[in-house]
Motif scaffolding. Sequence first.
Motif, PDB file in Angstrom:
ATOM      1  N   TRP A 104      18.107 -60.616   9.866  1.00 28.07           N
ATOM      2  CA  TRP A 104      17.787 -60.022  11.166  1.00 28.07           C
ATOM      3  C   TRP A 104      16.322 -60.246  11.475  1.00 28.07           C
ATOM      4  CZ3 TRP A 104      21.820 -58.396  13.916  1.00 28.07           C
ATOM      5  CH2 TRP A 104      22.990 -58.072  13.228  1.00 28.07           C
ATOM      6  N   ASN A 109      16.467 -52.487  15.908  1.00 21.31           N
ATOM      7  CA  ASN A 109      17.600 -51.716  15.413  1.00 21.31           C
ATOM      8  C   ASN A 109      18.573 -51.468  16.566  1.00 21.31           C
ATOM      9  OD1 ASN A 109      17.392 -50.964  12.576  1.00 21.31           O
ATOM     10  ND2 ASN A 109      15.439 -50.025  13.145  1.00 21.31           N
ATOM     11  N   ILE A 157      10.490 -52.822  11.024  1.00 23.27           N
ATOM     12  CA  ILE A 157      11.906 -52.989  11.401  1.00 23.27           C
ATOM     13  C   ILE A 157      12.096 -52.428  12.801  1.00 23.27           C
ATOM     14  CG2 ILE A 157      14.278 -52.623  10.677  1.00 23.27           C
ATOM     15  CD1 ILE A 157      13.161 -52.174   7.854  1.00 23.27           C
ATOM     16  N   TYR A 193      14.162 -39.785   7.275  1.00 21.37           N
ATOM     17  CA  TYR A 193      14.024 -38.402   7.722  1.00 21.37           C
ATOM     18  C   TYR A 193      13.638 -37.494   6.558  1.00 21.37           C
ATOM     19  CZ  TYR A 193      16.609 -40.475  11.487  1.00 21.37           C
ATOM     20  OH  TYR A 193      17.003 -41.315  12.493  1.00 21.37           O
ATOM     21  N   SER A 234      18.501 -43.625   8.649  1.00 21.21           N
ATOM     22  CA  SER A 234      19.535 -44.223   9.490  1.00 21.21           C
ATOM     23  C   SER A 234      19.820 -45.597   8.930  1.00 21.21           C
ATOM     24  CB  SER A 234      19.052 -44.368  10.939  1.00 21.21           C
ATOM     25  OG  SER A 234      19.056 -43.121  11.578  1.00 21.21           O
ATOM     26  N   PHE A 235      21.023 -45.769   8.431  1.00 18.97           N
ATOM     27  CA  PHE A 235      21.390 -47.066   7.884  1.00 18.97           C
ATOM     28  C   PHE A 235      22.546 -47.579   8.699  1.00 18.97           C
ATOM     29  CE2 PHE A 235      20.266 -44.493   4.029  1.00 18.97           C
ATOM     30  CZ  PHE A 235      18.987 -44.967   3.922  1.00 18.97           C
ATOM     31  N   GLU A 236      22.536 -48.845   9.044  1.00 17.33           N
ATOM     32  CA  GLU A 236      23.733 -49.404   9.652  1.00 17.33           C
ATOM     33  C   GLU A 236      24.067 -50.700   8.968  1.00 17.33           C
ATOM     34  OE1 GLU A 236      24.380 -49.145  13.807  1.00 17.33           O
ATOM     35  OE2 GLU A 236      24.162 -46.976  13.772  1.00 17.33           O
ATOM     36  N   LYS A 237      24.249 -51.748   9.744  1.00 20.12           N
ATOM     37  CA  LYS A 237      24.812 -52.954   9.144  1.00 20.12           C
ATOM     38  C   LYS A 237      23.886 -53.647   8.162  1.00 20.12           C
ATOM     39  CE  LYS A 237      23.780 -55.126  13.556  1.00 20.12           C
ATOM     40  NZ  LYS A 237      23.635 -53.911  14.341  1.00 20.12           N
ATOM     41  N   ARG A 238      22.654 -53.206   8.073  1.00 14.39           N
ATOM     42  CA  ARG A 238      21.741 -53.903   7.176  1.00 14.39           C
ATOM     43  C   ARG A 238      21.883 -53.454   5.728  1.00 14.39           C
ATOM     44  NH1 ARG A 238      16.644 -55.306  10.974  1.00 14.39           N
ATOM     45  NH2 ARG A 238      17.773 -55.024  12.890  1.00 14.39           N
ATOM     46  N   ASN A 295      16.075 -49.141   3.555  1.00 15.88           N
ATOM     47  CA  ASN A 295      15.259 -48.723   4.678  1.00 15.88           C
ATOM     48  C   ASN A 295      15.489 -49.577   5.926  1.00 15.88           C
ATOM     49  OD1 ASN A 295      13.029 -47.636   6.171  1.00 15.88           O
ATOM     50  ND2 ASN A 295      11.898 -49.465   5.573  1.00 15.88           N
ATOM     51  N   SER A 296      15.723 -48.913   7.061  1.00 13.99           N
ATOM     52  CA  SER A 296      15.865 -49.616   8.337  1.00 13.99           C
ATOM     53  C   SER A 296      14.794 -49.186   9.315  1.00 13.99           C
ATOM     54  CB  SER A 296      17.234 -49.336   8.959  1.00 13.99           C
ATOM     55  OG  SER A 296      18.238 -49.919   8.198  1.00 13.99           O
ATOM     56  N   GLY A 297      13.751 -48.557   8.804  1.00 12.51           N
ATOM     57  CA  GLY A 297      12.672 -48.147   9.686  1.00 12.51           C
ATOM     58  C   GLY A 297      12.799 -46.730  10.195  1.00 12.51           C
ATOM     59  N   ALA A 298      13.902 -46.036   9.844  1.00 13.48           N
ATOM     60  CA  ALA A 298      14.072 -44.653  10.282  1.00 13.48           C
ATOM     61  C   ALA A 298      14.486 -43.785   9.093  1.00 13.48           C
ATOM     62  CB  ALA A 298      15.114 -44.563  11.393  1.00 13.48           C
ATOM     63  N   GLN A 330      19.544 -34.245  13.151  1.00 11.31           N
ATOM     64  CA  GLN A 330      20.502 -35.207  12.616  1.00 11.31           C
ATOM     65  C   GLN A 330      21.773 -34.470  12.230  1.00 11.31           C
ATOM     66  OE1 GLN A 330      20.072 -38.933  11.735  1.00 11.31           O
ATOM     67  NE2 GLN A 330      19.053 -38.388  13.652  1.00 11.31           N
ATOM     68  N   MET A 378      15.858 -46.264  18.977  1.00 15.93           N
ATOM     69  CA  MET A 378      16.738 -46.830  17.956  1.00 15.93           C
ATOM     70  C   MET A 378      17.594 -45.728  17.335  1.00 15.93           C
ATOM     71  SD  MET A 378      14.042 -47.580  14.933  1.00 15.93           S
ATOM     72  CE  MET A 378      13.259 -46.273  13.993  1.00 15.93           C
ATOM     73  N   PHE A 379      18.819 -46.091  17.045  1.00 14.48           N
ATOM     74  CA  PHE A 379      19.791 -45.173  16.427  1.00 14.48           C
ATOM     75  C   PHE A 379      20.033 -43.921  17.276  1.00 14.48           C
ATOM     76  CE2 PHE A 379      17.840 -47.275  12.633  1.00 14.48           C
ATOM     77  CZ  PHE A 379      18.962 -47.995  12.237  1.00 14.48           C
ATOM     78  N   ASP A 430       8.480 -43.938   9.620  1.00 18.43           N
ATOM     79  CA  ASP A 430       8.776 -45.338   9.312  1.00 18.43           C
ATOM     80  C   ASP A 430       8.261 -45.726   7.932  1.00 18.43           C
ATOM     81  OD1 ASP A 430       6.061 -45.680   9.718  1.00 18.43           O
ATOM     82  OD2 ASP A 430       6.242 -47.241  11.241  1.00 18.43           O
ATOM     83  N   LEU A 467       7.337 -46.775  15.708  1.00 16.15           N
ATOM     84  CA  LEU A 467       7.094 -47.462  14.446  1.00 16.15           C
ATOM     85  C   LEU A 467       5.732 -48.127  14.524  1.00 16.15           C
ATOM     86  CD1 LEU A 467      10.205 -47.106  14.391  1.00 16.15           C
ATOM     87  CD2 LEU A 467      10.310 -49.217  13.092  1.00 16.15           C
TER      88      LEU A 467
END
Lengths: 584, 352
Positions: free
Chosen positions: B222, B191, B188, A226, A213-217, A221-224, A170, B144-145, A186, B157
Amino acid sequence: MNSRTHRITNLHLVAVIVWSGLFANNVFAIDPAVVEAQQRRVAVVNEVSPTVVAIFSASGEGGGGSGVLISADGYVLSNYHVTSGAGNFMKCGLNDGKLYDAVIVGIDPTGDVALLKMLGRDDFPVAKVGDSDALHSGDWVYAMGNPFLLATDFKPTVTYGIVSGVHRYQYPAGTILEYTDCIQTDSSINPGNSGGPLFNDAGELVGINGRGSFEKRGRVNSGAGYAISINQIMNFLGHLKSGRIVDHATLGATVASVSDGSVVVESILEESAAHRRGLREGDEIVSFAGRPIRSVNQYKNILGIYPKGWRLPLEYRRNQDKKTIQVRLRGLHAQSEIIPGQKKKPQPPGKEGAEKKAPKESEIPAQFAKIYEKKTGFANYHFNQQEQNRILGSLNHWGDYASRNGLWKVSGKDQKGNPFKIELSNEQSTLSYGGKVWKQSFDGTELTIDPPNTGGLLVALHHLRLFMTHHGFLFSEFMYLGTEPLDGLGNRVDVLTSELTSVQSRWYFNDEDQTFLGFDTQVKAGTDEAEIRFSKLKDFEGLKFPSHWVISSGGSQRVEWMIESIELSPGPKPTGKQVTSRQP
Amino acid sequence: MIWVSLHLFRKTLCCMIAGGMSLSCVSTVANADDSQAAVRSIQSRMVKIFGAGGLRNLYSYSTGFLASPDGHIVTVWSHVLDQDRVTVILANGRKETAVVLGAEPQLDLAVLKIEREGLQLPYFDIENHTSAAPGTRVLAFSNMFKVATGDEPLSILHGVIAAKTKLTARRGAYEVPYDGPVYIIDAITNNPGAGGGLVTNTRGELLAMIGKELRNNESNTWINYAMPMSELTPVIKQIMTGDYVSQETKPDGEDNPLRYQPLDFGLLMIADVVFRTPAFIEVVDADSLAEKLKLKPGDLILFVNDNLVQSCRELRQEFGRLEAGDDLSLTIRRDNKLMTVDALVPRKVDED
């Protein structure tokens, strides 16, 4: 307690099922393996929970995060971006509901790791350190910590998930906070989880959670998530214990992948050790630190887990020839880039909402006065002094070297029986060997790297005498560096470093019994070091002295010496005050 | 500590109830090696796709999976494919270029083909898929990402199928055309870049393809969903064999005689600039049939003889099939009102 837990939970289960009224017939048909797996999870969580730390700033204002205890005397791992928000003095809560004082020890801003020390006990519960390289994607892992600073009673939150990927890279935020070779999971990692432990299925510590990893949400937590691998942190642990602001490494070369999947050197610094050892543009990097290189990310991953100054094996291919060299890694940053406050700090992408600006540098609270010392380049110089004392104390049983600061005469034979004779004084070093005599004066004349191909043995021996008689006192810089594998392949050793004019030395000690194993001296930047390794400690009329020396430079062994006699005369009475003040 | 374990137990329990007591997590626990092998086998047949995008909020990467040994790749139909060629990175890190072989916008589905010939790649037999009930443990594979590059494996996941239901979703302000069955997953999965990834059960059997990022129509949240392979497989096969002709990609001509054009009725439509330009009237010729029918610039033509026209292109196709003397019925929208006009298709002037 366990049986009680089960009774309650079973009642609870029945209540829920009856209430839902849907699956009542199935309740008693639960596969025993499911129950067993669940009991195992509960047992693991119970076992590791006492080691999970909730971190707050001492004032209660500002940030907070999580951490994990790795030693009974209170060493705690966390993220740099947690402690940088919480300040040098912190409060740490454990799941016994108690709050402890804690002080910063060392920081790794590039790797986003901080080491702190909790105070007040020598029997803290300790997490068992696992092997993060043994993780596979798909393995179950537990993330623990204090997300959203929910637990006011300091009982950690558990999230359970799988390893989504291993050996992830990353990119850094700005020049620091680079996550190399990290673990992707996750398991929910949220603000406040930063610095907390990632445990494997057996409850062993495999990582420190710190990023997502965060984006527009939004920043949840977005499922990723580290985690920094525990194997990387263990490479740095000795350095972190030195109280320093530690740096990561570079080879002094950039690499690029070519279409056939191989990775080649794109450019290389001429003053780098890799260049001196023969690495050139266009050479294919086959393996590094024992791991094969198949992508630029892999190269970055491997480089990222080692501290500045480690010496590691690198295998390269030119035409059809493969060659392995040992290279000492250069620092990744200028000091000014990683010392907090010296440069505008970039915001980490995973920076936690709960972790705000560091509280104003205030006066040192009374309870920390004896365990905190400010010094440029250090997070807490107090711990460096502690380590110096621990290591130098081991030289006490060699005898009273402090009083032997007159002329030194050392003589013996090499492996073929050829005699050599060394004379060392404050003014000059002399070596008679193989029918030749070399001299080096220390009255300001230019330093040589004589004899040829030794890396500057005359200067190295002069520094050995300074070190043995005065420890760090006569050097302009002297500190405990941390640990590294001796000569790239050997066991971990403790390292002290010294500097005087252009001359830099590294002093090696066995990290278990502190035996003095040898030293490297580099006369000036960009030259090969003189490398002297000691063994066979002998008694020479009241003084212990190593009787077997191996001298190498530039990747090959030059000579092997057997010491037969030493004569270390007392000099003018030393200004012993300073010297003894360095003793523990 | 009792509280902690109780709490955890309750959480686990909820998940078990959802699972209808048929948790396959047991097998995961018992056969770690088997699932590792299943994971590796799936990873070897997945690809990373890099294409158009890169601007703010328009990521330039997605995921796909191999559906034939010679390099057919299934993925989502998205802006990433909006260029002549996209870059595909195979599991072993090898870089290939691929072109879009066909797409079905209704399903948000696209099939790519690697340009290089003579490949022998590991692939999924797309006919060999299965279905799953709510409560089934699943694994989701995607890039994803863009976490993985080169030969690095995709992200995995874990989750549970929470429901199998009809999709009601939108993308931006637009309704999503697909309203068929989807799996809703409690992880989730959807993504950036995950579209085109796969959902399997814990034995590694193919269940569904992860869709594009969409929001729920009602809650605006979402959705983590995947489209069952049973919905996709027939179209994928048709595209691969060349039997499939999408309504959108069907070329004008050949099976369409193009006997009449809008101009034949005195209509000039707005410029057909995007894939699905709505059929708005730009100009109505004086003394034309259109003027007699009182059509006006700005009217949107919705139906031609009860056939829905979603675009200028579809309008041309509908007009093309008309013959002199046919009934012509146009339903148009003007100022949020619908109106229908009827006429007979006139004989074309040059036919005299």
